[in-house]
Design an enzyme around this catalytic site. Structure first.
Site, PDB file in Angstrom:
ATOM      1  N   SER A  38       0.801  -1.237   0.000  1.00 19.78           N
ATOM      2  CA  SER A  38       0.000   0.000   0.000  1.00 19.78           C
ATOM      3  C   SER A  38       0.828   1.278   0.000  1.00 19.78           C
ATOM      4  CB  SER A  38      -0.932  -0.003   1.205  1.00 19.78           C
ATOM      5  OG  SER A  38      -1.850  -1.075   1.068  1.00 19.78           O
ATOM      6  N   HIS A  64     -15.104  -0.762   3.724  1.00 22.06           N
ATOM      7  CA  HIS A  64     -14.945   0.564   4.312  1.00 22.06           C
ATOM      8  C   HIS A  64     -16.166   1.441   4.112  1.00 22.06           C
ATOM      9  CE1 HIS A  64     -10.631  -0.577   4.037  1.00 22.06           C
ATOM     10  NE2 HIS A  64     -10.572   0.139   5.155  1.00 22.06           N
ATOM     11  N   CYS A  94      -7.908   1.931   1.744  1.00 22.71           N
ATOM     12  CA  CYS A  94      -8.971   1.097   1.189  1.00 22.71           C
ATOM     13  C   CYS A  94      -8.582   0.553  -0.174  1.00 22.71           C
ATOM     14  CB  CYS A  94     -10.262   1.919   1.055  1.00 22.71           C
ATOM     15  SG  CYS A  94     -11.538   1.015   0.156  1.00 22.71           S
TER      16      CYS A  94
END
Lengths: 374, 602
Positions: free
Chosen positions: B317, B360, B373
């Site tokens: 991420s 989410h 997310c």
């Protein structure tokens, strides 16, 4: 007692005498440089030997050559005795039993001293045996035995250099006396026929290696080729005018092996260059020329042969030694007479010149009684 | 009586011919070949002794020593001067505590090659041994004591991964660089290798006159053609590294495997670069022994690999800033556009999961980054498409070397062309989607991630990391190492500001994934990452299948100074494992800064 005849002084070979003195002086100068780094021991000893040699030379020159002729074979016998003596009681140096010690500082080398007695004996033999014809193979047996006796004794030490010189000197003399062509051809054929088995079965490895190294010094630059290379470097680097007295790096830093003895000429050529080498050789060859000249003026066969033998001795010493130093011939332990340090070889040279001087003084035949030793 | 006249004439002619022959040979040697022999005779008597130049030191940015030299007393033997090999070997054996037969064999083997070349018997003998040898030297002919310089590492393994190691020069290195010394040591990796030419001094030599036995002769006669050359020490190389920070980074990693990179975002200076596991460069100073070398090479943990520049990891991420910036610039999204995250995203027959199984819910750009997310980024990437996406990956410095100078790997910034060339297969849409969360083909080094972070922090300049600040020659002459930046990120300043703000949220928002890096006085911005190693659900308990924990950050958020990127191999969650490490570093950095400012003000 030596009876003096005024005519002797008139006909004394002054030029040969002075050339010899000059060459001896040159030898001393060269040895001074060559032995400077090792405390001048060789220089001092050689100075003594040369002085002694000059005295001996003059004394010998006054001995009537008829007397020498009469005792030729006796002298030869003494020389053979010494050669046997050294084999039994001699001192072994570097694998060769060649020296008889005369005290802690002096020694003699019978093999060096054997050359002149052999010359005298060969001359005497020819003179008494002469029939006026060239030698046949059969005729050669007796002189061959005369040569073979000292030769074998010398080779037993072993002293290869002197052995080689004995062959060369006596060979020259016998050729000079005259050998039939067919005999010569047979001898040459036998020599060629024997050299192959000699190489393969009789020569020691170090002897072979010396010859191989001569053919190609770079083959083994650190061991047997080392001497040949270093000597040639010394000579070559002297260039035309030399590096100067006591300034030869090869000699002063002791890169040249045996520089006081066998390789003395490298020192000379390095420090005095081509100019010095040329004049030293010129002087030496002039001495030989004078000896040959004496032979040509002499009236009796014995004297001619003796002079010729002595000329041959000087000649072959120069060819073998200088040839080795400048890389034309393999390394053999042969000194350059007078120039190389060595009591026995110096005395031999001086005695030789003394005999020649004696012959030269008496070129007019004289009544025997007038010059006889009593 | 025979008439000998004719033969005497022939003899005289032979005499003259022999004279001419000898004199001709003299002429040939002395006049024609004289110059050649003269050069031989000079070479004969002059021995050249090398005077080794000390290698330059490696210093940190404040001039503190990281790598220095110390003298090493080495014992070598010159075979040609040895009188009795057995006696010498026995004597040395007693003093040096080496087997006598080993010494003898070494000398004999060397002598067979060349009697004129010295062979080293023992390196770096101790003071006591040296004293004994000095005292008995005269009875040990052929023995030589040489003083050489050995590398010394005052701080042990500190910085070893980028300082590198040295080793005996190899045949290839010698061929490539004739200036190297045939028996010298040469940099084999890291700074030691890359800055080899600066660090290596210029060896000097002294010429000595020696006699035929190799003994030095003190005679003025042959001095005139002696030439000496002073050795010139190598240049000191000053690094951008802050030794204290480096120590803190290495300490932070501790026993974990991974890397930490600290970059000054204003100029690209590498302030710290830790990699674990590592090696001890001291093992290499005398030339490493074969067993130790094999052990290092075969170590499955690859201690010789500098993970900061050579470790390739899926960035996970922390990569999300790239697709985000790309999508903004390409107009695919705007900051307020919302996507719904139900916990997974379906593309064709395949379902792509969000890390949060429950989803989410509705997310805007900022929220998507703060909460990391995945579904938001799947959608974004699908709209963006791989062509445009890969262009931005490259622009952010991925898939290419950073230019730090030491060994590094380029990693992969995948594209259609790349895949076609690499796998001879077309690109699939799903691969675009996983690329957006830094998985799939994407791979990057911690340094690349740090440089991307620095670029975001400093307003968009993709800098070249600078490891070496300057080189200082022995004369004092200084060469500053300037590194031109790669360029500017193709992103609007406002976009970067939004991303920075979102990264502040990652650390500071109540629901942010990077709360572990929260500092009291300094506002930190960051991004977590958790890179899947292999998707084998059943074996996740095994350590080697745990995810790599990522965290990349910069601070202070409003006036950035440093970027810190951390990867902990198989560490698990980035937020809980990597972020606290980054926090420790930044805390340390700002404490240190405060201290130094205080010192400066005194």
């Amino acid at each position: 007692m030596i009876m003096f005849d005024r005519r002797l002084l008139y006909s004394f070979g002054w030029s040969l005498f002075f050339m010899t003195i000059a060459f001896a002086a040159l030898a001393l100068l060269n040895l001074y440089s060559a032995s400077y780094q090792t405390g001048l021991v060789y220089f001092k000893k050689q100075a003594i030997w040369l002085s002694l040699g000059v005295v001996v030379m003059v004394l010998v020159s006054f001995i009537n050559n008829k007397l020498i002729k009469r005792y030729s074979l006796h002298i030869y016998a003494v020389s053979i005795f010494l050669l046997i003596f050294v084999l039994v009681f001699g001192k072994e140096v570097a694998g060769s039993k060649s020296w008889i010690m005369l005290g802690p500082f002096a020694s003699i080398q019978p093999s060096e001293l054997a050359k002149i007695p052999l010359v005298l004996a060969l001359a005497r033999f020819y003179d008494s045996d002469y029939e006026g014809l060239p030698y046949s193979l059969l005729d050669l047996v007796k002189p061959a035995l005369l040569v073979a006796l000292p030769l074998v004794l010398v080779m037993l030490q072993p002293d290869l250099g002197t052995g080689l010189l004995i062959i060369l000197i006596s060979g020259s003399m016998i050729l000079f006396m005259g050998v039939r062509k067919i005999t010569l051809a047979i001898i040459l054929a036998v020599i060629v026929g024997f050299s192959y088995p000699a190489w393969h079965y009789f020569m020691k490895p170090y002897q072979k290696s010396r010859i191989m190294t001569f053919l190609d010094p770079a083959r083994d630059p650190l061991n047997s080729g080392y001497n040949a290379i270093q000597s040639q470097i010394a000579v070559g680097s002297g260039k035309f005018t030399g590096k100067g007295f006591m300034a030869g790096s090869q000699s002063q830093l002791r890169f040249i092996p045996a520089q006081q003895t066998d390789f003395a000429f490298s020192v000379l050529a390095e420090e005095w260059g081509f100019v010095g080498g040329f004049f030293a050789l010129l002087l030496y060859f002039m001495i030989i020329l004078w000896i040959l000249d004496t032979a040509s003026r002499s009236r009796d066969t014995y004297s001619i042969l003796v002079c010729y033998g002595i000329a041959a001795m000087f000649f072959w010493h120069a060819v073998v030694n200088v040839g080795m130093v400048i890389g034309l011939l393999p390394i053999t332990g042969v000194p350059l007479l007078i120039l190389s340090y060595g009591g026995s070889s110096t005395l031999t040279a001086m005695i030789g010149i003394g005999i020649v001087l004696g012959v030269r003084m008496r070129k007019f035949p004289m009544p025997e009684a007038a010059v006889e030793l009593r | 009586m025979q008439d000998f006249k004719g033969k005497l004439v022939i003899s005289t002619i032979i005499l003259c011919l022999a004279f001419v022959a000898l004199v001709s040979r003299l002429w040939f040697l002395q006049v024609i070949k004289g110059d050649e022999f003269e050069s031989f005779s000079i070479g004969n008597r002059i021995r050249i002794e090398r005077v080794p130049a000390p290698r330059g030191r490696v210093l940190d940015r404040y001039g503190r020593e990281l790598v220095v030299n110390r003298p090493s007393f080495d014992i070598s033997i010159l075979p040609k001067d040895v009188e009795d090999v057995q006696a010498l070997s026995d004597n040395l054996s007693l003093i040096l505590d080496i087997e006598s037969t080993k010494i003898r064999d070494k000398i004999l083997r060397a002598a067979r090659k060349s009697r004129f070349k010295a062979v080293t018997i023992a390196q770096d003998i101790n003071r006591d041994q040296l004293a004994v040898i000095e005292a008995r030297r005269s009875s040990l002919p052929g023995l030589m004591i040489e003083v050489n310089n050995l590398r010394q590492y005052p701080h042990g393994v500190l910085g070893a991964s980028f300082l590198g190691y040295i080793g005996k020069v190899s045949e290839e290195e010698l061929n490539a660089n004739p200036e190297l010394n045939w028996n010298g040591l040469v940099g084999k990796s890291g700074v030691e290798k890359t800055w080899e030419n600066s660090l290596r001094g210029d060896d000097g030599f002294v010429q000595k006159v020696t006699d035929a036995l190799g003994r030095e002769v003190h005679s003025d006669l042959f001095r005139k053609d002696l030439v000496n050359k002073n050795s010139v020490p190598g240049k000191d190389v000053v690094l951008s590294i802050d030794m204290d920070l480096q120590a803190a980074a290495e300490e932070a990693l501790g026993e974990e495997f991974g890397a930490i990179v600290v970059i000054d975002v204003r100029n690209g200076d590498v302030l710290a670069m830790a990699s674990r596991p590592t090696f001890d460069p001291a093992d290499f100073v005398k030339g490493i022994d074969a067993a130790k070398w094999a052990e290092l090479l075969n170590d499955k943990n690859y201690p010789l690999v500098n993970r900061a520049t050579q470790g390739l990891y899926a960035p996970g991420s922390v990569f999300k800033m790239v697709p985000l910036a790309a999508a903004m610039k390409e107009g695919v999204i705007d900051p307020d556009m919302r996507f719904n995250c139900p916990g997974s995203y379906r593309l064709g027959t395949h379902t792509y999961r969000c890390w949060k199984r429950g989803g989410h819910g509705s997310m805007n750009m900022r929220q998507a980054l703060v909460h990391s997310c995945d579904v938001y980024f799947y959608k974004l990437a699908e709209k963006l498409g791989i062509e445009r996406f890969s262009k931005y990956m490259t622009a952010f410095g991925f898939g290419q070397p950073t230019g730090i100078g030491i060994e590094e790997r380029a990693g992969v910034a995948p594209s259609r062309e790349w895949k076609l060339e690499r796998f001879k297969k077309p690109w699939y849409k799903g691969e675009t989607i996983v690329s957006a969360i830094g998985q799939g083909y994407v791979s990057a080094t911690p340094l690349q991630v740090a440089m991307m972070t620095a670029a975001i922090a400093n307003g968009g300049t993709l800098l070249t990391p600078r490891l070496v600040v300057k080189e200082v020659a022995f004369s004092g002459e200084t060469t500053v190492n300037t590194v031109p930046p790669h360029g500017h990120l193709p992103v609007e300043d406002s976009t970067l500001a939004l991303i920075r703000e979102a990264m502040v949220g990652v650390v500071n928002d109540p629901g942010g994934t990077g709360k572990g890096a929260l500092l009291k006085d300094i506002k930190v911005a960051g991004k977590t990452g958790t890179a899947q190693v292999i998707s084998l659900g059943s074996q996740t308990d095994a350590k080697k299948h745990m995810d790599h924990a990522w965290f990349t950050s910069f601070a202070p958020a409003d006036k950035p100074e440093i970027a810190v990127s951390v990867v902990v191999e198989h560490g698990g969650k980035g937020g809980s494992v990597a972020a606290p490490l980054a926090k420790r570093i930044m805390e340390y950095y700002f404490d240190l800064k405060k201290e130094r400012d205080a010192d400066d003000n005194v």
